[in-house]
Design a protein around this motif. Structure first.
Motif, mmCIF file in Angstrom:
data_model
loop_
_atom_site.group_PDB
_atom_site.id
_atom_site.type_symbol
_atom_site.label_atom_id
_atom_site.label_comp_id
_atom_site.label_asym_id
_atom_site.label_seq_id
_atom_site.Cartn_x
_atom_site.Cartn_y
_atom_site.Cartn_z
ATOM 1 N N TYR A 88 0.798 -1.284 -0.145
ATOM 2 C CA TYR A 88 -0.102 0.092 0.046
ATOM 3 C C TYR A 88 1.066 1.282 -0.029
ATOM 4 O O TYR A 88 0.543 2.137 -0.613
ATOM 5 N N LEU A 89 1.800 1.192 0.783
ATOM 6 C CA LEU A 89 2.645 2.613 0.918
ATOM 7 C C LEU A 89 3.820 2.508 -0.153
ATOM 8 O O LEU A 89 4.511 3.638 -0.034
ATOM 9 N N ARG A 90 3.747 2.083 -0.931
ATOM 10 C CA ARG A 90 4.405 1.936 -2.310
ATOM 11 C C ARG A 90 4.004 3.134 -3.129
ATOM 12 O O ARG A 90 4.548 3.431 -4.251
ATOM 13 N N TYR A 91 2.753 3.356 -2.972
ATOM 14 C CA TYR A 91 2.054 4.383 -3.725
ATOM 15 C C TYR A 91 2.087 5.755 -3.163
ATOM 16 O O TYR A 91 1.749 6.109 -2.028
ATOM 17 N N PRO A 92 2.416 6.831 -3.997
ATOM 18 C CA PRO A 92 2.940 8.064 -3.339
ATOM 19 C C PRO A 92 1.688 8.858 -2.824
ATOM 20 O O PRO A 92 1.553 9.038 -1.841
ATOM 21 N N ASP A 93 0.407 8.545 -3.716
ATOM 22 C CA ASP A 93 -0.711 9.152 -3.178
ATOM 23 C C ASP A 93 -1.180 8.371 -1.718
ATOM 24 O O ASP A 93 -1.841 9.109 -0.800
ATOM 25 N N ALA A 94 -0.922 7.172 -1.465
ATOM 26 C CA ALA A 94 -1.181 6.449 -0.286
ATOM 27 C C ALA A 94 -0.450 7.293 0.762
ATOM 28 O O ALA A 94 -1.112 7.422 1.889
ATOM 29 N N VAL A 95 0.934 7.573 0.383
ATOM 30 C CA VAL A 95 1.780 7.817 1.412
ATOM 31 C C VAL A 95 1.294 9.256 2.116
ATOM 32 O O VAL A 95 1.547 9.552 3.073
ATOM 33 N N GLU A 96 0.925 10.188 0.965
ATOM 34 C CA GLU A 96 0.706 11.488 1.343
ATOM 35 C C GLU A 96 -0.818 11.573 2.069
ATOM 36 O O GLU A 96 -0.678 12.562 2.982
#
Length: 215
Positions: A88-96
């Protein structure tokens, strides 16, 4: 009368008749066996289809309805946090949009749990397919990211701390509005739903009192 020799046509016909009779006796038991084999194959096919359907429809665990067992809830979080780091946290929008206090928000944990199992079904399940993976990327993951951002994206760990002068945080199970009136509503819907609903009593909530005072 001289018996026919093996070279005569009569002898050949008699030999052919014996061969046909022998073949008939060998083939006679086959139809029941073929029917039995066909039935077994059909039953096996139904069993395999049922098992595949059951695997494909395995429900995701629910954080909101998880058993009151620390081992179960701890196991759910352990599995989830590994998947968050790997996928999941490999995706930038998820991290943000991922709040550091995510585990204090039951609805966020619930969203992430089902998304993790949707990913597993798309990539690792018995019915895994490119179509399921595409749906996960195009619709499911962005939807979860969007809802987490809207409901908890600006939250922080400090918001869950209790300090003198800080606003109280709402914790635990929410109160369902109008719960005391459910008996009347249930009775009305069961026996007189074609008639107007029973009138609710005057609300005593602070919001309703403020609105009445402003009129």
């Amino acid at each position: 009368m001289i018996p026919p020799s093996p070279e005569t046509p009569d002898a050949a016909v008699a030999g052919l008749a014996r061969e046909v009779d022998g073949l008939r006796r060998q083939v006679a038991p086959l139809p029941p066996r073929v029917d039995t084999l066909s039935q077994l194959l059909a039953e096996l096919g139904e069993t395999v289809a049922a098992l595949n359907a059951r695997k494909a429809q395995t429900p995701a665990p629910s954080w909101l309805m998880a058993p009151a067992d620390p081992e179960v809830t701890g196991g759910l979080l352990d599995e989830l946090v590994g998947w968050l780091a790997q996928v999941y946290l490999r995706y930038p929008d998820a991290v943000e949009s991922f709040p550091e206090c995510w585990c204090w928000h039951p609805h966020v944990v619930e969203e992430l749990l089902w998304l993790m199992h949707a990913w597993a079904a798309a990539y690792q399940g018995s019915a895994a397919s490119v179509a399921l993976a595409g749906d996960w990327h195009d619709r499911q993951r962005p939807g979860v990211v969007r809802r987490i951002k809207a409901t908890a994206g600006v939250c922080s760990r400090e918001n869950h701390q209790t300090r003198p002068g800080w606003p109280d945080q709402v914790t635990g199970a929410p109160t369902v509005p109008s719960e005391a009136e459910l008996g009347r509503i249930g009775q009305w819907w069961a026996t007189a739903r074609e008639e107007p609903a029973p009138e609710p009593p005057q609300s005593t909530s602070p919001i309703a009192t403020t609105l009445r005072g402003a009129r």
